[in-house]
Scaffold this motif. Structure first.
Motif, PDB file in Angstrom:
ATOM      1  N   ALA A 173       0.853  -1.188   0.000  1.00 56.19           N
ATOM      2  CA  ALA A 173       0.000   0.000   0.000  1.00 56.19           C
ATOM      3  C   ALA A 173       0.884   1.231   0.000  1.00 56.19           C
ATOM      4  CB  ALA A 173      -0.905   0.005   1.225  1.00 56.19           C
ATOM      5  N   GLY A 174       0.561   2.170  -0.798  1.00 60.96           N
ATOM      6  CA  GLY A 174       1.296   3.415  -0.863  1.00 60.96           C
ATOM      7  C   GLY A 174       0.438   4.543  -0.339  1.00 60.96           C
ATOM      8  N   TYR A 175       0.307   5.586  -1.117  1.00 61.94           N
ATOM      9  CA  TYR A 175      -0.524   6.713  -0.715  1.00 61.94           C
ATOM     10  C   TYR A 175      -1.067   7.412  -1.949  1.00 61.94           C
ATOM     11  CZ  TYR A 175       3.636   9.525  -1.702  1.00 61.94           C
ATOM     12  OH  TYR A 175       4.718  10.111  -2.311  1.00 61.94           O
ATOM     13  N   VAL A 176      -2.102   8.201  -1.741  1.00 67.48           N
ATOM     14  CA  VAL A 176      -2.737   8.969  -2.813  1.00 67.48           C
ATOM     15  C   VAL A 176      -2.511  10.439  -2.551  1.00 67.48           C
ATOM     16  CG1 VAL A 176      -4.953   9.604  -3.846  1.00 67.48           C
ATOM     17  CG2 VAL A 176      -4.492   7.231  -3.248  1.00 67.48           C
ATOM     18  N   VAL A 177      -2.100  11.164  -3.587  1.00 70.13           N
ATOM     19  CA  VAL A 177      -1.992  12.616  -3.495  1.00 70.13           C
ATOM     20  C   VAL A 177      -3.184  13.172  -4.261  1.00 70.13           C
ATOM     21  CG1 VAL A 177      -0.632  14.653  -4.068  1.00 70.13           C
ATOM     22  CG2 VAL A 177       0.513  12.562  -3.353  1.00 70.13           C
ATOM     23  N   ALA A 178      -4.148  13.717  -3.512  1.00 74.29           N
ATOM     24  CA  ALA A 178      -5.380  14.196  -4.125  1.00 74.29           C
ATOM     25  C   ALA A 178      -5.570  15.695  -3.981  1.00 74.29           C
ATOM     26  CB  ALA A 178      -6.570  13.477  -3.518  1.00 74.29           C
ATOM     27  N   ASN A 179      -4.947  16.302  -3.011  1.00 74.08           N
ATOM     28  CA  ASN A 179      -5.135  17.741  -2.783  1.00 74.08           C
ATOM     29  C   ASN A 179      -3.799  18.468  -2.808  1.00 74.08           C
ATOM     30  OD1 ASN A 179      -7.898  17.409  -2.386  1.00 74.08           O
ATOM     31  ND2 ASN A 179      -7.554  16.790  -0.276  1.00 74.08           N
ATOM     32  N   GLY A 180      -2.913  18.050  -3.685  1.00 81.00           N
ATOM     33  CA  GLY A 180      -1.588  18.658  -3.760  1.00 81.00           C
ATOM     34  C   GLY A 180      -1.599  19.897  -4.628  1.00 81.00           C
ATOM     35  N   PRO A 181      -0.424  20.336  -5.027  1.00 75.07           N
ATOM     36  CA  PRO A 181      -0.328  21.541  -5.839  1.00 75.07           C
ATOM     37  C   PRO A 181      -0.873  21.352  -7.256  1.00 75.07           C
ATOM     38  CG  PRO A 181       1.820  20.537  -5.542  1.00 75.07           C
ATOM     39  CD  PRO A 181       0.869  19.791  -4.667  1.00 75.07           C
ATOM     40  N   SER A 182      -1.068  20.106  -7.682  1.00 74.98           N
ATOM     41  CA  SER A 182      -1.583  19.818  -9.012  1.00 74.98           C
ATOM     42  C   SER A 182      -3.021  19.301  -8.906  1.00 74.98           C
ATOM     43  CB  SER A 182      -0.705  18.750  -9.668  1.00 74.98           C
ATOM     44  OG  SER A 182      -1.284  18.305 -10.864  1.00 74.98           O
ATOM     45  N   SER A 183      -3.797  19.501  -9.947  1.00 75.12           N
ATOM     46  CA  SER A 183      -5.163  18.982  -9.958  1.00 75.12           C
ATOM     47  C   SER A 183      -5.201  17.524 -10.413  1.00 75.12           C
ATOM     48  CB  SER A 183      -6.045  19.828 -10.870  1.00 75.12           C
ATOM     49  OG  SER A 183      -5.572  19.746 -12.204  1.00 75.12           O
ATOM     50  N   ILE A 184      -4.046  16.957 -10.775  1.00 74.14           N
ATOM     51  CA  ILE A 184      -3.957  15.573 -11.203  1.00 74.14           C
ATOM     52  C   ILE A 184      -3.774  14.687  -9.974  1.00 74.14           C
ATOM     53  CG2 ILE A 184      -2.642  13.910 -12.561  1.00 74.14           C
ATOM     54  CD1 ILE A 184      -1.829  16.321 -14.340  1.00 74.14           C
ATOM     55  N   VAL A 185      -4.636  13.686  -9.831  1.00 79.62           N
ATOM     56  CA  VAL A 185      -4.565  12.773  -8.698  1.00 79.62           C
ATOM     57  C   VAL A 185      -3.559  11.673  -9.019  1.00 79.62           C
ATOM     58  CG1 VAL A 185      -5.875  11.178  -7.263  1.00 79.62           C
ATOM     59  CG2 VAL A 185      -6.944  13.275  -8.085  1.00 79.62           C
ATOM     60  N   HIS A 186      -2.663  11.394  -8.073  1.00 79.01           N
ATOM     61  CA  HIS A 186      -1.635  10.366  -8.244  1.00 79.01           C
ATOM     62  C   HIS A 186      -1.778   9.303  -7.167  1.00 79.01           C
ATOM     63  CE1 HIS A 186       0.623  12.974 -10.952  1.00 79.01           C
ATOM     64  NE2 HIS A 186       0.527  13.927 -10.049  1.00 79.01           N
ATOM     65  N   ARG A 187      -1.570   8.048  -7.538  1.00 77.56           N
ATOM     66  CA  ARG A 187      -1.473   6.956  -6.580  1.00 77.56           C
ATOM     67  C   ARG A 187      -0.037   6.438  -6.666  1.00 77.56           C
ATOM     68  NH1 ARG A 187      -5.429   3.773  -4.345  1.00 77.56           N
ATOM     69  NH2 ARG A 187      -6.932   4.467  -5.882  1.00 77.56           N
ATOM     70  N   HIS A 188       0.677   6.499  -5.556  1.00 76.32           N
ATOM     71  CA  HIS A 188       2.067   6.052  -5.490  1.00 76.32           C
ATOM     72  C   HIS A 188       2.094   4.644  -4.910  1.00 76.32           C
ATOM     73  CE1 HIS A 188       3.898  10.071  -6.255  1.00 76.32           C
ATOM     74  NE2 HIS A 188       2.685  10.435  -5.879  1.00 76.32           N
ATOM     75  N   CYS A 189       2.853   3.753  -5.548  1.00 69.24           N
ATOM     76  CA  CYS A 189       2.883   2.350  -5.155  1.00 69.24           C
ATOM     77  C   CYS A 189       4.312   1.825  -5.153  1.00 69.24           C
ATOM     78  CB  CYS A 189       2.065   1.511  -6.139  1.00 69.24           C
ATOM     79  SG  CYS A 189       0.382   2.081  -6.415  1.00 69.24           S
ATOM     80  N   ALA A 190       4.506   0.718  -4.456  1.00 67.83           N
ATOM     81  CA  ALA A 190       5.798   0.030  -4.441  1.00 67.83           C
ATOM     82  C   ALA A 190       5.554  -1.473  -4.432  1.00 67.83           C
ATOM     83  CB  ALA A 190       6.613   0.448  -3.228  1.00 67.83           C
ATOM     84  N   ALA A 191       6.479  -2.208  -5.044  1.00 66.07           N
ATOM     85  CA  ALA A 191       6.390  -3.659  -5.118  1.00 66.07           C
ATOM     86  C   ALA A 191       7.800  -4.223  -5.242  1.00 66.07           C
ATOM     87  CB  ALA A 191       5.531  -4.079  -6.312  1.00 66.07           C
ATOM     88  N   THR A 192       7.873  -5.533  -5.293  1.00 65.12           N
ATOM     89  CA  THR A 192       9.144  -6.208  -5.544  1.00 65.12           C
ATOM     90  C   THR A 192       9.066  -6.841  -6.922  1.00 65.12           C
ATOM     91  OG1 THR A 192       9.458  -6.675  -3.207  1.00 65.12           O
ATOM     92  CG2 THR A 192      10.717  -8.014  -4.751  1.00 65.12           C
ATOM     93  N   ALA A 193      10.091  -6.607  -7.737  1.00 69.56           N
ATOM     94  CA  ALA A 193      10.150  -7.191  -9.071  1.00 69.56           C
ATOM     95  C   ALA A 193      11.172  -8.322  -9.078  1.00 69.56           C
ATOM     96  CB  ALA A 193      10.535  -6.135 -10.094  1.00 69.56           C
ATOM     97  N   LEU A 194      10.748  -9.510  -9.504  1.00 63.26           N
ATOM     98  CA  LEU A 194      11.674 -10.614  -9.738  1.00 63.26           C
ATOM     99  C   LEU A 194      12.225 -10.430 -11.143  1.00 63.26           C
ATOM    100  CD1 LEU A 194       9.590 -13.555  -8.284  1.00 63.26           C
ATOM    101  CD2 LEU A 194      11.437 -12.299  -7.194  1.00 63.26           C
ATOM    102  N   LEU A 195      13.527 -10.440 -11.264  1.00 60.97           N
ATOM    103  CA  LEU A 195      14.178 -10.121 -12.531  1.00 60.97           C
ATOM    104  C   LEU A 195      14.622 -11.372 -13.265  1.00 60.97           C
ATOM    105  CD1 LEU A 195      16.318  -7.171 -11.163  1.00 60.97           C
ATOM    106  CD2 LEU A 195      14.050  -7.078 -12.207  1.00 60.97           C
ATOM    107  N   SER A 196      14.856 -11.230 -14.556  1.00 59.39           N
ATOM    108  CA  SER A 196      15.292 -12.355 -15.384  1.00 59.39           C
ATOM    109  C   SER A 196      16.661 -12.870 -14.965  1.00 59.39           C
ATOM    110  CB  SER A 196      15.325 -11.933 -16.854  1.00 59.39           C
ATOM    111  OG  SER A 196      16.211 -10.834 -17.019  1.00 59.39           O
ATOM    112  N   THR A 197      17.428 -12.069 -14.266  1.00 56.54           N
ATOM    113  CA  THR A 197      18.755 -12.483 -13.798  1.00 56.54           C
ATOM    114  C   THR A 197      18.672 -13.321 -12.526  1.00 56.54           C
ATOM    115  OG1 THR A 197      18.960 -10.448 -12.509  1.00 56.54           O
ATOM    116  CG2 THR A 197      19.840 -10.431 -14.765  1.00 56.54           C
ATOM    117  N   GLY A 198      17.477 -13.470 -11.967  1.00 60.11           N
ATOM    118  CA  GLY A 198      17.291 -14.213 -10.736  1.00 60.11           C
ATOM    119  C   GLY A 198      17.290 -13.331  -9.503  1.00 60.11           C
TER     120      GLY A 198
END
Length: 144
Positions: free
Chosen positions: A76-101
């Protein structure tokens, strides 16, 4: 008569940074608590598919020969809904398994009304240890 206006100007200059700090921090809310129309969730299949497809289609120089094999541990990340921009952003993070292992932290931002002709959403992403050119800053800082 000049002294009150000078005092007001000095007061405005001295308090400006404190007001700006409050302004930017007020729009962040936990993702789990906020449903935003037009902004998919962090674990949405369309978002994850877009990330994998765009990364696979990137030029070899930008991805250092690394492919994303699987995206897991989507937090779970966070949502920026009332920031300096009128564009709403959802920030997220995950773990990526890579082709290199190996594994890498995947940081991404889903933006409302940023698709083709401002219809739909757009996603920007970064693999923290595989961004050799620091496109989003060291450790993907600008997407966090």
């Amino acid at each position: 008569m000049r002294l009150p206006s000078l005092m007001f100007a000095a007061f405005a200059v001295l308090t400006a940074p404190a007001l700006a700090a409050d302004y930017y921090g007020g729009g962040q809310r936990p993702v789990a608590a906020v449903e935003v129309p037009g902004v998919p969730a962090c674990d949405d299949a369309g978002v994850l598919g877009t990330i994998a497809t765009r990364h696979a289609g990137a030029t070899p120089e930008t991805k250092n020969g690394v492919e994303i094999a699987l995206i897991e541990r989507i937090g779970a990340g966070y949502v920026v809904a009332n920031g300096p921009s009128s564009i709403v952003h959802r920030h997220c993070a995950a773990t990526a398994l890579l082709s290199t292992g190996g594994r890498d932290e995947l940081v991404y931002r889903i933006s409302q009304r940023q698709g083709f002709a401002s219809i739909g959403w757009n996603v920007e992403f970064c693999l923290a240890r595989n961004d050799a050119w620091y496109v989003y800053g060291a450790g993907c800082r600008s997407l966090r």
